[in-house]
Design a protein around this motif. Structure first.
Motif, short mmCIF file in Angstrom:
data_model
loop_
_atom_site.label_atom_id
_atom_site.label_comp_id
_atom_site.label_asym_id
_atom_site.label_seq_id
_atom_site.Cartn_x
_atom_site.Cartn_y
_atom_site.Cartn_z
N CYS A 146 -11.87 1.76 26.61
CA CYS A 146 -13.07 2.49 26.19
C CYS A 146 -13.69 3.27 27.33
O CYS A 146 -14.39 4.26 27.11
CB CYS A 146 -14.08 1.51 25.60
SG CYS A 146 -14.87 0.45 26.85
N GLY A 147 -13.50 2.81 28.58
CA GLY A 147 -14.09 3.51 29.72
C GLY A 147 -15.53 3.16 29.96
O GLY A 147 -16.14 3.66 30.91
N HIS A 148 -16.13 2.30 29.11
CA HIS A 148 -17.56 2.01 29.24
C HIS A 148 -17.86 0.54 29.49
O HIS A 148 -18.92 0.22 30.00
CB HIS A 148 -18.30 2.46 27.97
CG HIS A 148 -18.10 3.91 27.66
ND1 HIS A 148 -18.57 4.90 28.49
CD2 HIS A 148 -17.45 4.53 26.64
CE1 HIS A 148 -18.23 6.08 27.99
NE2 HIS A 148 -17.55 5.88 26.87
N CYS A 149 -16.97 -0.34 29.10
CA CYS A 149 -17.28 -1.77 29.22
C CYS A 149 -17.20 -2.21 30.69
O CYS A 149 -16.73 -1.47 31.56
CB CYS A 149 -16.32 -2.59 28.36
SG CYS A 149 -14.63 -2.59 29.00
N CYS A 207 -13.63 -2.03 32.08
CA CYS A 207 -13.17 -0.66 32.40
C CYS A 207 -13.82 -0.17 33.70
O CYS A 207 -13.18 0.51 34.51
CB CYS A 207 -13.46 0.29 31.24
SG CYS A 207 -12.32 0.08 29.85
N CYS A 264 -9.50 -4.14 28.65
CA CYS A 264 -10.76 -3.60 28.09
C CYS A 264 -11.39 -4.60 27.14
O CYS A 264 -10.72 -5.27 26.36
CB CYS A 264 -10.47 -2.28 27.38
SG CYS A 264 -11.90 -1.61 26.49
N GLU A 265 -12.72 -4.68 27.20
CA GLU A 265 -13.45 -5.67 26.40
C GLU A 265 -14.18 -5.05 25.21
O GLU A 265 -15.05 -5.67 24.61
CB GLU A 265 -14.41 -6.44 27.32
CG GLU A 265 -13.63 -7.33 28.30
CD GLU A 265 -14.41 -7.73 29.56
OE1 GLU A 265 -15.61 -7.45 29.63
OE2 GLU A 265 -13.78 -8.32 30.46
N ALA A 266 -13.84 -3.81 24.85
CA ALA A 266 -14.45 -3.18 23.69
C ALA A 266 -14.09 -3.97 22.43
O ALA A 266 -12.96 -4.42 22.29
CB ALA A 266 -13.97 -1.74 23.56
#
Ligand SMILES: [Zn+2]
Length: 352
Positions: free
Chosen positions: A59-62, A65, A49-51
């Motif tokens: 994060c589920g958004h980057c 993910c 993940c890259e948050a």
């Protein structure tokens, strides 16, 4: 977290624990169907993940993910037996050894697969965070395949991290075990598992949770395979009466598993112990007017172990089901035919 990546509720704590570990090789171990694979994926997603805020990973958004959710992350490699690709919904057409039309998908992770994975491990990272290889289940590697992996486990190239899953770490080579940091994953508390199963639409989930030995993913798989709570409760009586119709749609693997559980529970009752997979109330009629004799149960257990070792024979599944149920029904016939010899030596044996 996106819907696709919604985490099984009991995995949040072990995920946090795993993400905090610095080891480059982790071994997730515990009972078969409580979510090792899902936890392995979540760990990989978290590491990649890259948050910016590390406490929010995954994060589920980057972008990373999203790539994981789409099964397209270039820095993630999944090493699976071909036979698990379909059930798990991971079609790695890019992986060597997976070819359309091949006779029967292998249940092993072959050495060529491991070598291809190692080659991938040496390639340059595509994104910025890490590279992750998930090996599920690690015991599917035969000794040759496992040996091929040792050097990578010992000194992974670059920022490669490995996650291995196993229901029994003792089934792995000691050299593999010793190179991994362990993260145990046990059965979730029953209330949590029951709540999750109910949300997934399983009626009377307590019946199937017991049937699965407390493994919620297995309980859900049973329901998906058409074995609902009612069918499970009718099963012991159907076996006693030799009625194979109830199990006509069950796979042989499911049927043999259910028979083994029934045999186990009947042995428990004979030993004055509590049954595990069926309720005592469901089994009570089977102990009347007389319980199956102990030697017959012991023989049945052996026969079922042998049956479980055989592969499915799809063309004869119907006949095989009938034969297996018929074999179970004979336990009670044995009990009846031996009844007159109540004081004989056989009875002494059977009463143990
Ligand atoms: Zn992310």
């Amino acid at each position: 977290m996106s819907e696709q990546q919604a985490l099984l509720p009991w995995l949040a704590a072990p995920l946090a624990q795993g993400l905090a570990l610095r080891a480059h090789a982790l071994l997730l171990h515990g009972p078969g169907a409580v979510g090792q694979f899902e936890l392995g994926l979540a760990l990989a997603t978290g590491w990649l993940c890259e948050a910016d805020d590390s406490t929010l990973r995954p994060c589920g958004h980057c972008a990373s993910c999203h790539l994981m959710a789409a099964h397209m992350h270039p820095d993630f490699y999944l090493l699976l037996p071909d036979a698990l690709r379909e059930p798990l919904g991971w079609h790695g057409a890019d992986e060597e050894g997976v070819r359309a039309g091949k006779a029967k998908p292998s249940k092993e992770i072959r050495v060529e697969q491991v070598r291809a994975a190692i080659d991938w491990g040496h390639q340059t990272m595509s994104r910025e965070r890490a590279k992750v290889m998930l090996i599920h289940p690690a015991q599917a590697m035969n000794p040759t395949a496992a040996n091929a992996l040792l050097k990578t486990l010992e000194e992974p190239a670059g920022r490669l991290r490995l996650v291995l899953t196993a229901h029994d770490p003792e089934a792995l080579l000691p050299t593999v075990r010793s190179r991994c940091q362990r993260l145990p994953l046990d059965r979730p508390p029953a209330p949590r598992a029951l709540e999750w199963l109910a949300t997934a639409g399983v009626t009377r989930p307590e019946v199937l949770l017991a049937a699965s030995g407390g493994q919620p993913l297995e309980a859900l798989a049973m329901a998906t395979d058409g074995i609902d709570s009612d069918a499970w409760e009718q099963f012991p009586g159907a076996v006693r009466r030799g009625l194979a119709a109830l199990v006509a749609d069950w796979t042989l693997v499911r049927l043999v598993d259910a028979l083994q559980k029934l045999c186990h529970d009947l042995m428990c009752l004979r030993a004055d112990a509590a049954p595990r997979y069926f309720s005592a109330a469901v089994l009570a009629p089977l102990m009347q007017p007389r319980a199956p004799p102990w030697p017959a149960l012991a023989q049945w257990a052996q026969d079922l172990t042998r049956a479980a070792g055989h592969d499915e024979h799809p063309w004869h599944a119907g006949l095989r089901s009938e034969a297996l149920v018929g074999q179970g029904a004979r336990l009670w016939q044995t009990a009846r035919s031996r009844q007159p010899a109540a004081s004989g030596p056989l009875d002494t044996l059977s009463a143990r």
